[in-house]
Enzyme design. Structure first.
Site, mmCIF file in Angstrom:
data_model
loop_
_atom_site.group_PDB
_atom_site.id
_atom_site.type_symbol
_atom_site.label_atom_id
_atom_site.label_comp_id
_atom_site.label_asym_id
_atom_site.label_seq_id
_atom_site.Cartn_x
_atom_site.Cartn_y
_atom_site.Cartn_z
ATOM 1 N N ASN A 1 0.873 -1.174 0.000
ATOM 2 C CA ASN A 1 0.000 0.000 0.000
ATOM 3 C C ASN A 1 0.911 1.225 0.000
ATOM 4 O OD1 ASN A 1 -1.805 2.029 0.458
ATOM 5 N ND2 ASN A 1 -2.675 1.164 2.339
ATOM 6 N N LYS B 1 3.237 0.778 3.154
ATOM 7 C CA LYS B 1 2.889 -0.251 4.139
ATOM 8 C C LYS B 1 2.919 -1.591 3.430
ATOM 9 C CE LYS B 1 -0.401 2.694 6.492
ATOM 10 N NZ LYS B 1 -1.764 3.033 6.277
ATOM 11 N N ARG C 1 -2.480 -2.180 -3.434
ATOM 12 C CA ARG C 1 -3.695 -1.434 -3.144
ATOM 13 C C ARG C 1 -3.672 -0.170 -4.001
ATOM 14 N NH1 ARG C 1 -5.685 2.218 1.855
ATOM 15 N NH2 ARG C 1 -7.772 2.452 1.044
ATOM 16 N N HIS D 1 -12.841 3.096 -0.231
ATOM 17 C CA HIS D 1 -12.868 2.037 0.803
ATOM 18 C C HIS D 1 -13.561 0.781 0.280
ATOM 19 C CE1 HIS D 1 -13.055 5.519 3.951
ATOM 20 N NE2 HIS D 1 -11.798 5.136 3.815
ATOM 21 N N HIS E 1 -18.003 2.227 7.385
ATOM 22 C CA HIS E 1 -16.541 2.198 7.564
ATOM 23 C C HIS E 1 -16.170 3.524 8.224
ATOM 24 C CE1 HIS E 1 -12.321 1.252 6.120
ATOM 25 N NE2 HIS E 1 -12.231 2.534 6.428
ATOM 26 N N GLY F 1 -13.496 5.491 10.135
ATOM 27 C CA GLY F 1 -12.124 5.679 10.580
ATOM 28 C C GLY F 1 -11.819 7.158 10.475
ATOM 29 N N ARG G 1 -11.955 15.991 7.317
ATOM 30 C CA ARG G 1 -12.701 16.347 6.097
ATOM 31 C C ARG G 1 -14.139 16.702 6.438
ATOM 32 N NH1 ARG G 1 -11.250 10.957 3.426
ATOM 33 N NH2 ARG G 1 -9.005 11.133 3.209
ATOM 34 N N LEU H 1 -12.646 3.530 14.291
ATOM 35 C CA LEU H 1 -13.691 4.008 15.190
ATOM 36 C C LEU H 1 -14.855 3.012 15.248
ATOM 37 C CD1 LEU H 1 -14.828 6.508 16.727
ATOM 38 C CD2 LEU H 1 -15.602 7.338 14.528
ATOM 39 N N GLY H 2 -15.278 2.545 14.083
ATOM 40 C CA GLY H 2 -16.408 1.603 14.012
ATOM 41 C C GLY H 2 -16.147 0.343 14.815
ATOM 42 N N GLU H 3 -14.887 -0.110 14.811
ATOM 43 C CA GLU H 3 -14.554 -1.353 15.524
ATOM 44 C C GLU H 3 -14.338 -1.130 17.022
ATOM 45 O OE1 GLU H 3 -11.101 -3.114 13.589
ATOM 46 O OE2 GLU H 3 -12.054 -2.750 11.651
ATOM 47 N N ASN H 4 -13.894 0.089 17.380
ATOM 48 C CA ASN H 4 -13.409 0.293 18.757
ATOM 49 C C ASN H 4 -14.224 1.225 19.632
ATOM 50 O OD1 ASN H 4 -10.918 -1.275 18.626
ATOM 51 N ND2 ASN H 4 -10.350 0.200 17.045
ATOM 52 N N GLU I 1 -8.284 -5.203 5.001
ATOM 53 C CA GLU I 1 -8.116 -4.912 3.581
ATOM 54 C C GLU I 1 -6.947 -5.679 2.979
ATOM 55 O OE1 GLU I 1 -9.195 -0.514 2.699
ATOM 56 O OE2 GLU I 1 -8.790 -0.636 4.836
HETATM 57 P P1 AMP Z 1 -8.533 4.304 10.859
HETATM 58 O O1 AMP Z 1 -8.508 5.455 9.893
HETATM 59 O O2 AMP Z 1 -9.462 3.191 10.452
HETATM 60 O O3 AMP Z 1 -7.174 3.817 11.252
HETATM 61 O O4 AMP Z 1 -9.193 4.886 12.219
HETATM 62 C C1 AMP Z 1 -8.569 5.906 12.941
HETATM 63 C C2 AMP Z 1 -9.566 6.525 13.898
HETATM 64 O O5 AMP Z 1 -10.087 5.522 14.785
HETATM 65 C C3 AMP Z 1 -8.904 7.584 14.785
HETATM 66 O O6 AMP Z 1 -9.673 8.758 14.807
HETATM 67 C C4 AMP Z 1 -8.917 6.956 16.144
HETATM 68 O O7 AMP Z 1 -9.060 7.888 17.150
HETATM 69 C C5 AMP Z 1 -10.128 6.048 16.095
HETATM 70 N N1 AMP Z 1 -9.987 5.025 17.127
HETATM 71 C C6 AMP Z 1 -9.072 4.048 17.218
HETATM 72 N N2 AMP Z 1 -9.229 3.361 18.378
HETATM 73 C C7 AMP Z 1 -10.261 3.948 19.033
HETATM 74 C C8 AMP Z 1 -10.928 3.726 20.306
HETATM 75 N N3 AMP Z 1 -10.517 2.768 21.115
HETATM 76 N N4 AMP Z 1 -11.957 4.531 20.619
HETATM 77 C C9 AMP Z 1 -12.350 5.517 19.795
HETATM 78 N N5 AMP Z 1 -11.774 5.778 18.626
HETATM 79 C C10 AMP Z 1 -10.747 5.016 18.242
#
Ligand code: AMP
Length: 399
Positions: free
Chosen positions: A7, A14, A91, A180, A208, A210, A241, A333-336, A385
């Site tokens: 990537n 990466k 990618r 995405h 998605h 993030g 954005r 964010l969606g996962e965590n 991905e």
């Molecule tokens: P990504 O672009 O998919 O890597 O997601 C990055 C975003 O996910 C960042 O804004 C992080 O702050 C958020 N993120 C990662 N871990 C957490 C968490 N445990 N709680 C809330 N946001 C998170």
């Protein structure tokens, strides 16, 4: 077959080496600050220690060369020679209307990627450099391009056309492409597997979320609409954005502050989103959530607007698909973030959704977080991905 997934960004690269049969990660890492002072390689063999090597990288070819050296290193490498790498999956960000699926890279394909540079001026040139660097160092190894836009090529015309003079589509191919795509495709398929139903029988909404964020409507396995557009600027509120705004705001600010189009685009891409909404507090959702829980009003404003847009898109896609069987959350964010999932799902009782609070607080697994009996199921599906790219690459090379 071992697949090297690359990537390539403008100053970073990466990589992951994945065994496509066992789907196990063999090694991963990244090159940072390519062609900038202070460049370094971070390399982690699976189950081993992370190694950081400060090394000059004048260009992407030197970066790829260092990656290959690390992978084949006598002591810390994971393969004996480059012959053990069967293919490289790249990618690629923008395939325009040329590519609706992954493709073996040929001279003709490279020309088509070049044609799309105008649509992704920051990404496609870097992606091409990555391909050429790998070709030079691994002659004879098949290269496959996996496009971020490809999954969205099934959108119907009414979803991808903007209501501007038609000649702009005819002359410049201005339309919605979406991004995405590899993640949306992977997550919608995994959700179907978790639910034990064929993806072709489901109406799924993938969120998605993030730093960059997009939503897509996947009807019976095909994307029928998505929130990002000609560029990744459209749609949801993101880290920095703006997402959707009234286009007239651009003219308004230009007149008020004497700014150029480039300056305003920079504001919309880099100073907006939750960062702008929180009055510059942070673009990182972790900081915003902590502050929100302590009663910070700037953070609350940002998170509420972010969630409101996700709710709005989900509603639109439920309407477009005439229902939804599943809503999936993925990406950083969606996962965590149980908080954001809670904020969004609190407005989805019209779909018969109630969250299982215990499941909503679990991490790192594919899980249904709605209560049994919920009309529409809500799932968290960690995206992968790189694995999706390795799978597509292996399939093409074997066929
Ligand atoms: P990504 O672009 O998919 O890597 O997601 C990055 C975003 O996910 C960042 O804004 C992080 O702050 C958020 N993120 C990662 N871990 C957490 C968490 N445990 N709680 C809330 N946001 C998170």
């Amino acid at each position: 077959m071992n697949i090297l997934v690359i990537n390539c960004g403008s100053s970073s690269l990466k990589f992951q080496l994945i065994d496509s049969e066992s789907e196990k990660l063999i090694a991963k890492g990244l090159c940072e600050r390519i062609a900038i002072e202070g460049s370094r390689l971070v390399y982690t063999p699976a189950g081993g220690e992370k190694q950081i090597t400060e090394a000059p990288m004048r260009d992407h070819k030197e970066a790829v060369s260092l990656v290959l050296k690390a992978l084949t290193d006598e002591k810390t490498g994971v393969v004996k020679s480059l012959d053990e790498i069967g293919a490289v999956g790249h990618r690629l960000v923008h395939g325009g209307e040329h590519f609706s699926k992954a493709t073996l890279i040929t001279e003709e394909v490279k020309k088509a990627i070049q044609d799309c540079c105008e649509l992704a001026p920051l990404h496609n040139p870097a992606n091409l450099i990555g391909i050429e660097a790998c070709e030079a160092l691994m002659p004879g190894t098949p290269m496959v391009g996996v496009f971020d836009t490809a999954f969205h090529q099934t959108m119907p015309e009414e979803a991808y056309m903007y209501a501007i003079p038609y000649r702009y589509y005819q002359d410049y191919k201005i339309r919605r492409y979406g991004f995405h795509g590899t993640s949306h495709a992977y997550v919608s398929k995994r959700a179907a597997a978790v639910l034990g139903q064929p993806v072709e029988s489901l109406k799924t909404i993938v969120c998605h979320l993030g730093n960059g964020a997009s939503v897509s409507a996947v009807k019976y396995g095909k994307c029928i609409d998505t929130s990002m557009g000609l560029t990744p600027l459209e749609g949801l509120v993101m880290g920095t954005r703006s997402g959707d705004i009234d286009p007239a705001i651009i003219e308004f600010i230009a007149h008020k502050e004497g700014k150029s189009i480039d300056e305003i685009m920079n504001i919309l891409n880099k100073e907006s989103g939750v960062y702008g909404l929180s009055n510059g507090f942070s673009s990182d959702f972790r900081d915003l959530e902590d502050a929100y829980l302590e009663g910070n009003e700037d953070a609350a404003r940002a998170l509420k607007a972010f969630s409101q847009r996700v709710i709005k898109y989900i509603g639109a896609y439920v309407a477009e698909m005439d229902g939804a069987d599943a809503i999936c959350f993925t990406a950083g964010l969606g996962e965590n973030s149980p908080i954001i999932r809670d904020m969004v799902c609190a407005s989805l009782s019209y779909l018969g959704i109630t969250l299982d609070e215990e499941a909503n607080h679990k991490r790192g697994e594919e899980i249904i977080i709605s209560r049994p009996g919920s009309g529409t199921k809500v799932l968290v599906i960690p995206t992968n991905e790189e694995l999706a790219i390795a799978r597509e690459t292996a399939e093409i090379v074997k066929s």
